[in-house]
Design a protein around this motif. Structure first.
Motif, PDB file in Angstrom:
ATOM      1  N   VAL A 278     -18.225   7.335  50.426  1.00  0.00           N
ATOM      2  CA  VAL A 278     -17.044   7.792  49.672  1.00  0.00           C
ATOM      3  C   VAL A 278     -17.384   9.080  48.936  1.00  0.00           C
ATOM      4  O   VAL A 278     -18.056   8.927  48.013  1.00  0.00           O
ATOM      5  CB  VAL A 278     -16.138   7.127  48.947  1.00  0.00           C
ATOM      6  N   ALA A 279     -16.772  10.234  49.262  1.00  0.00           N
ATOM      7  CA  ALA A 279     -16.891  11.388  48.506  1.00  0.00           C
ATOM      8  C   ALA A 279     -15.829  11.614  47.741  1.00  0.00           C
ATOM      9  O   ALA A 279     -14.468  12.127  48.528  1.00  0.00           O
ATOM     10  CB  ALA A 279     -17.416  12.477  49.549  1.00  0.00           C
ATOM     11  N   ILE A 280     -15.856  12.125  46.627  1.00  0.00           N
ATOM     12  CA  ILE A 280     -14.360  12.159  45.841  1.00  0.00           C
ATOM     13  C   ILE A 280     -14.601  13.522  44.784  1.00  0.00           C
ATOM     14  O   ILE A 280     -15.635  13.685  44.416  1.00  0.00           O
ATOM     15  CB  ILE A 280     -14.184  11.175  44.740  1.00  0.00           C
TER      16      ILE A 280
ATOM     17  N   GLY B 219     -15.667  20.308  45.792  1.00  0.00           N
ATOM     18  CA  GLY B 219     -14.907  19.839  47.325  1.00  0.00           C
ATOM     19  C   GLY B 219     -15.573  18.430  47.757  1.00  0.00           C
ATOM     20  O   GLY B 219     -16.600  18.345  47.582  1.00  0.00           O
ATOM     21  N   ALA B 220     -14.682  17.827  48.416  1.00  0.00           N
ATOM     22  CA  ALA B 220     -15.301  16.362  49.031  1.00  0.00           C
ATOM     23  C   ALA B 220     -16.307  16.640  50.229  1.00  0.00           C
ATOM     24  O   ALA B 220     -17.111  15.891  50.301  1.00  0.00           O
ATOM     25  CB  ALA B 220     -13.952  15.651  49.654  1.00  0.00           C
ATOM     26  N   ASP B 221     -16.119  17.702  50.862  1.00  0.00           N
ATOM     27  CA  ASP B 221     -17.314  17.982  51.966  1.00  0.00           C
ATOM     28  C   ASP B 221     -18.479  18.120  51.114  1.00  0.00           C
ATOM     29  O   ASP B 221     -19.692  17.770  51.777  1.00  0.00           O
ATOM     30  CB  ASP B 221     -16.924  19.209  52.616  1.00  0.00           C
ATOM     31  N   THR B 222     -18.699  18.848  50.107  1.00  0.00           N
ATOM     32  CA  THR B 222     -19.964  18.957  49.411  1.00  0.00           C
ATOM     33  C   THR B 222     -20.201  17.836  48.875  1.00  0.00           C
ATOM     34  O   THR B 222     -21.809  17.483  48.917  1.00  0.00           O
ATOM     35  CB  THR B 222     -19.827  19.859  48.312  1.00  0.00           C
ATOM     36  N   ALA B 223     -19.707  16.909  48.457  1.00  0.00           N
ATOM     37  CA  ALA B 223     -19.903  15.618  47.875  1.00  0.00           C
ATOM     38  C   ALA B 223     -20.426  14.690  48.861  1.00  0.00           C
ATOM     39  O   ALA B 223     -21.513  13.996  48.888  1.00  0.00           O
ATOM     40  CB  ALA B 223     -18.716  14.870  46.820  1.00  0.00           C
TER      41      ALA B 223
ATOM     42  N   ALA C  15     -16.493  -8.440  49.542  1.00  0.00           N
ATOM     43  CA  ALA C  15     -16.932  -9.393  50.245  1.00  0.00           C
ATOM     44  C   ALA C  15     -17.368  -9.019  51.506  1.00  0.00           C
ATOM     45  O   ALA C  15     -18.176  -9.328  52.485  1.00  0.00           O
ATOM     46  CB  ALA C  15     -15.923 -10.622  50.413  1.00  0.00           C
ATOM     47  N   THR C  16     -16.848  -7.696  51.948  1.00  0.00           N
ATOM     48  CA  THR C  16     -17.048  -7.170  53.348  1.00  0.00           C
ATOM     49  C   THR C  16     -17.527  -5.882  53.459  1.00  0.00           C
ATOM     50  O   THR C  16     -18.043  -5.556  54.508  1.00  0.00           O
ATOM     51  CB  THR C  16     -15.569  -7.422  54.002  1.00  0.00           C
ATOM     52  N   LYS C  17     -17.770  -5.171  52.346  1.00  0.00           N
ATOM     53  CA  LYS C  17     -18.194  -3.890  52.544  1.00  0.00           C
ATOM     54  C   LYS C  17     -19.036  -3.396  51.159  1.00  0.00           C
ATOM     55  O   LYS C  17     -18.796  -3.892  50.266  1.00  0.00           O
ATOM     56  CB  LYS C  17     -16.999  -2.559  52.673  1.00  0.00           C
ATOM     57  N   LEU C  18     -19.884  -2.244  51.356  1.00  0.00           N
ATOM     58  CA  LEU C  18     -20.718  -1.665  50.289  1.00  0.00           C
ATOM     59  C   LEU C  18     -20.077  -0.162  50.375  1.00  0.00           C
ATOM     60  O   LEU C  18     -20.446   0.339  51.170  1.00  0.00           O
ATOM     61  CB  LEU C  18     -22.319  -1.858  50.609  1.00  0.00           C
ATOM     62  N   TYR C  19     -19.416   0.151  49.265  1.00  0.00           N
ATOM     63  CA  TYR C  19     -18.999   1.713  49.065  1.00  0.00           C
ATOM     64  C   TYR C  19     -20.052   2.424  48.328  1.00  0.00           C
ATOM     65  O   TYR C  19     -20.230   1.805  47.157  1.00  0.00           O
ATOM     66  CB  TYR C  19     -17.667   1.584  48.347  1.00  0.00           C
ATOM     67  N   LEU C  20     -20.581   3.361  48.664  1.00  0.00           N
ATOM     68  CA  LEU C  20     -21.246   4.338  47.888  1.00  0.00           C
ATOM     69  C   LEU C  20     -20.448   5.606  47.817  1.00  0.00           C
ATOM     70  O   LEU C  20     -20.108   6.216  48.435  1.00  0.00           O
ATOM     71  CB  LEU C  20     -22.618   4.838  48.699  1.00  0.00           C
ATOM     72  N   VAL C  21     -20.366   5.826  46.478  1.00  0.00           N
ATOM     73  CA  VAL C  21     -19.465   6.780  46.029  1.00  0.00           C
ATOM     74  C   VAL C  21     -20.019   8.088  45.006  1.00  0.00           C
ATOM     75  O   VAL C  21     -20.931   7.661  44.463  1.00  0.00           O
ATOM     76  CB  VAL C  21     -18.346   6.118  44.771  1.00  0.00           C
ATOM     77  N   GLU C  22     -19.654   9.245  45.636  1.00  0.00           N
ATOM     78  CA  GLU C  22     -20.046  10.069  44.979  1.00  0.00           C
ATOM     79  C   GLU C  22     -19.120  11.174  44.322  1.00  0.00           C
ATOM     80  O   GLU C  22     -18.032  11.502  45.021  1.00  0.00           O
ATOM     81  CB  GLU C  22     -21.190  11.096  46.013  1.00  0.00           C
TER      82      GLU C  22
ATOM     83  N   HIS D  58      -6.900  17.651  35.952  1.00  0.00           N
ATOM     84  CA  HIS D  58      -7.438  16.294  35.461  1.00  0.00           C
ATOM     85  C   HIS D  58      -7.128  15.127  36.340  1.00  0.00           C
ATOM     86  O   HIS D  58      -6.571  14.139  36.028  1.00  0.00           O
ATOM     87  CB  HIS D  58      -6.677  16.047  34.084  1.00  0.00           C
ATOM     88  N   ASN D  59      -7.278  15.344  37.669  1.00  0.00           N
ATOM     89  CA  ASN D  59      -6.957  14.456  38.717  1.00  0.00           C
ATOM     90  C   ASN D  59      -7.879  14.490  39.816  1.00  0.00           C
ATOM     91  O   ASN D  59      -8.669  15.510  39.868  1.00  0.00           O
ATOM     92  CB  ASN D  59      -5.560  14.551  39.462  1.00  0.00           C
ATOM     93  N   ILE D  60      -7.541  13.541  40.956  1.00  0.00           N
ATOM     94  CA  ILE D  60      -8.427  13.583  42.168  1.00  0.00           C
ATOM     95  C   ILE D  60      -7.844  14.537  43.027  1.00  0.00           C
ATOM     96  O   ILE D  60      -6.869  14.473  43.221  1.00  0.00           O
ATOM     97  CB  ILE D  60      -8.516  12.236  42.768  1.00  0.00           C
ATOM     98  N   SER D  61      -8.786  15.374  43.554  1.00  0.00           N
ATOM     99  CA  SER D  61      -7.863  16.633  44.376  1.00  0.00           C
ATOM    100  C   SER D  61      -8.212  16.385  45.727  1.00  0.00           C
ATOM    101  O   SER D  61      -7.260  16.728  46.557  1.00  0.00           O
ATOM    102  CB  SER D  61      -8.472  17.864  43.792  1.00  0.00           C
ATOM    103  N   GLY D  62      -9.166  15.416  46.238  1.00  0.00           N
ATOM    104  CA  GLY D  62      -9.551  15.103  47.275  1.00  0.00           C
ATOM    105  C   GLY D  62     -10.680  14.015  47.652  1.00  0.00           C
ATOM    106  O   GLY D  62     -11.182  13.988  46.908  1.00  0.00           O
ATOM    107  N   TRP D  63     -10.770  13.645  48.844  1.00  0.00           N
ATOM    108  CA  TRP D  63     -11.854  12.869  49.172  1.00  0.00           C
ATOM    109  C   TRP D  63     -11.992  12.631  50.680  1.00  0.00           C
ATOM    110  O   TRP D  63     -11.091  13.121  51.478  1.00  0.00           O
ATOM    111  CB  TRP D  63     -11.653  11.467  48.681  1.00  0.00           C
ATOM    112  N   LYS D  64     -13.265  12.083  51.010  1.00  0.00           N
ATOM    113  CA  LYS D  64     -13.637  11.831  52.244  1.00  0.00           C
ATOM    114  C   LYS D  64     -14.316  10.702  52.198  1.00  0.00           C
ATOM    115  O   LYS D  64     -14.911   9.982  51.749  1.00  0.00           O
ATOM    116  CB  LYS D  64     -14.433  13.072  52.871  1.00  0.00           C
ATOM    117  N   ILE D  65     -13.796   9.877  53.447  1.00  0.00           N
ATOM    118  CA  ILE D  65     -14.435   8.230  53.878  1.00  0.00           C
ATOM    119  C   ILE D  65     -15.168   8.387  54.798  1.00  0.00           C
ATOM    120  O   ILE D  65     -14.564   8.741  55.998  1.00  0.00           O
ATOM    121  CB  ILE D  65     -13.385   7.461  53.595  1.00  0.00           C
TER     122      ILE D  65
END
Length: 520
Positions: free
Chosen positions: A503-505, A476-480, A463-470, A512-519
């Motif tokens: 959002v970079a994941i 690496g999250a920086d590359t994403a 309702a309040t945000k639009l998230y763009l996820v890569e 087999h998991n999320i190793s990091g992210w940047k928002i």
């Protein structure tokens, strides 16, 4: 009627019981008159399960028996003048769900025996087809009126084996044999009506009854099953007020929630908005907006067919199909679209007459969330699905508070405690798992969204945000994040009117998991 004492026909599919015991009845008798005076003698109607097909068949049964007293105050009372009494043979094939060949034949024999006693037909050791033929002829001779044959859920014995190559032909032959006399008995028949979910082309009703009229997508029968918005607002107006009071919401807020949860079905175009009748009545009866239709059972055949056709969750809705696709025989399908449509998991949202193309999508939130819950075990090991549902609820709370960082930490913790499923070594698996997770939150989610400079892996709108996820594997999250900035994705979505959050994941192939992210 005092709405505090309103009786809702939950699970009651017999028209006479509903009328005699003063249950709520949404008047569909105008359609009954229209069908029986249309000039068509053999009619087929396809609608999803629990959409009122059996009640419609029962209404036809009472109508052809001339039970005028049951129809007082209904639309047909002003239309019908004759009320002729016809012999009615009513067969319910839902009694043969999950049946083997011997059980199916026994069920047919049992229903035939009932009418053989009624018309004093001596039982013979002959096939069900000849027994049906003898019954129709006997009913005509004894009453002087042509017989009416009503077959409810004709395809019920076949649906659970539609994905099987050995059992399906065996059961299909039994059913073909049973239906085969209908064409030969034409001189003795007044009306034949069949309901079902799907279309099996090799059954005799479709291959031999070439005059069978399929009314499933005719505009004049768009609302023959289900509850239209107009019917709800007029015939159920006091129920809406009572529900609003129980939910401590305004009437408008209650209508909005009912619409997003249970509305959205269209079986032709144009069509009135149609609500799922089973869920709507249960919501009023329980004063709670829950997933009643989906909770009443996800057909095994649907999940099996989705696996057979390699349908990813994000590709269930948002598709287009030409008109002939809706008529595709179930056992010869080359894609799952017809079955998803006929089963009620996608519905018509628009139609382009020029190119004869329908736009299809998931009808409402009840179906969307129910589907995702059913598909979750294929992306998270089944023993962990309860924990997954709990995690999803917590993630919802975090995103509601605009704490995406907290939401991703919850997801990371959960994924670190569950056994991984197959195929986690490629990005598409993660994309679909996150699509399911975010869809379960009730938000708008899409994947592989095209932009002028590429595709966004995932878009989620709250309702309040639009998230763009890569998403990226072992990069690496920086590359994403650089990928998002490089292709200037946010510019594509600037007109949506919501703040855009990037959002970079980063995904780890080894853990087999999320190793990091940047928002950002």
């Amino acid at each position: 009627m005092d709405t505090q004492q309103r009786l809702y026909p939950i699970g009651i599919q017999t028209f006479a019981d509903i009328r005699n015991e003063n249950y709520l009845y949404i008047d569909k008798t105008e359609y009954v008159y229209r069908m029986t005076h249309s000039g068509a003698k053999y009619i087929f109607l396809s609608r999803p399960r629990r959409f009122g097909k059996s009640l419609l068949v029962s209404t036809l049964h009472s109508y052809f028996e001339g039970r005028k007293e049951l129809f007082q105050g209904l639309a047909i009372e002003a239309l019908e003048k004759g009320w002729t009494v016809y012999p009615v043979l009513h067969f319910d094939m839902s009694m043969a769900k999950h049946a083997e060949k011997e059980q199916l034949e026994a069920m047919l024999g049992n229903q035939l025996s009932y009418y053989e006693k009624e018309y004093n037909v001596a039982p013979e050791k002959i096939g069900p087809n000849l027994r049906l033929k003898n019954l129709i002829e006997a009913a005509y001779r004894q009453t002087g009126q042509k017989a009416v044959v009503l077959i409810d859920e004709y395809d019920a014995p076949l649906l659970d084996v539609v994905h099987e190559d050995t059992t399906l032909p065996v059961l299909r032959n039994v059913m073909r044999n049973f239906y085969s006399p209908l064409k030969a008995c034409d001189p003795y028949l007044r009306f034949v009506f069949m309901t079902g979910i799907t279309k099996f082309s090799q059954l005799s009703i479709f291959s031999e009854l070439n005059n069978l009229e399929n009314i499933s997508m005719l505009e004049q029968y768009a609302a023959v099953c289900g509850i239209t918005e107009e019917e709800m607002l007029t015939q159920m107006s006091p129920d809406i007020d009572r529900l609003a009071q129980r939910l401590e919401l305004s009437r408008e807020e209650t209508l909005d929630r009912l619409k997003s949860k249970y509305d959205g079905y269209h079986f032709t175009w144009p069509s009135p908005d149609i609500y799922n009748p089973f869920s709507l009545l249960r919501a009023f009866a329980n004063a709670k907006l829950d997933s009643y239709w989906f909770g009443s059972g996800t057909p095994t055949y649907l999940i099996e067919m989705m696996r057979k056709f390699h349908v990813t969750p994000s590709r269930i809705g948002g598709n287009s199909a030409p008109a002939p696709a809706f008529d595709a025989p179930t056992e010869r399908m080359t894609e799952i679209t017809p079955l998803l449509y006929q089963s009620g998991y996608i519905t018509i949202k628009a139609y382009d007459r020029i190119i004869d193309l329908y736009t299809l999508d998931i009808p409402n939130n009840e179906v969307r969330i129910g589907l995702m819950r059913s598909l979750l075990p294929y992306y998270v090991t089944p023993p962990c699905t309860t924990e997954a549902s709990t995690t999803v609820a917590r993630i919802y709370g975090a995103i509601l508070n605009e704490d995406l960082d907290g939401a991703l930490r919850l997801l990371q913790t959960f994924l670190g405690t569950v056994p991984y499923t197959d195929n986690t070594g490629y990005e598409g698996h993660w994309q679909q798992m996150l699509y399911i997770t975010f869809s379960l939150l009730g938000y708008y989610v899409d994947v592989e969204v095209r932009t002028p400079k590429g595709r966004v892996d995932m878009v989620m709108r709250t309702a309040t945000k639009l998230y763009l996820v890569e998403l990226m594997l072992d990069a690496g999250a920086d590359t994403a994040m650089q990928q998002i900035d490089l292709k200037q994705y946010p510019e594509r979505f600037a007109l949506c009117g919501l703040p855009v959050v990037k959002v970079a994941i980063d995904l780890d192939r080894e853990t087999h998991n999320i190793s990091g992210w940047k928002i950002s």
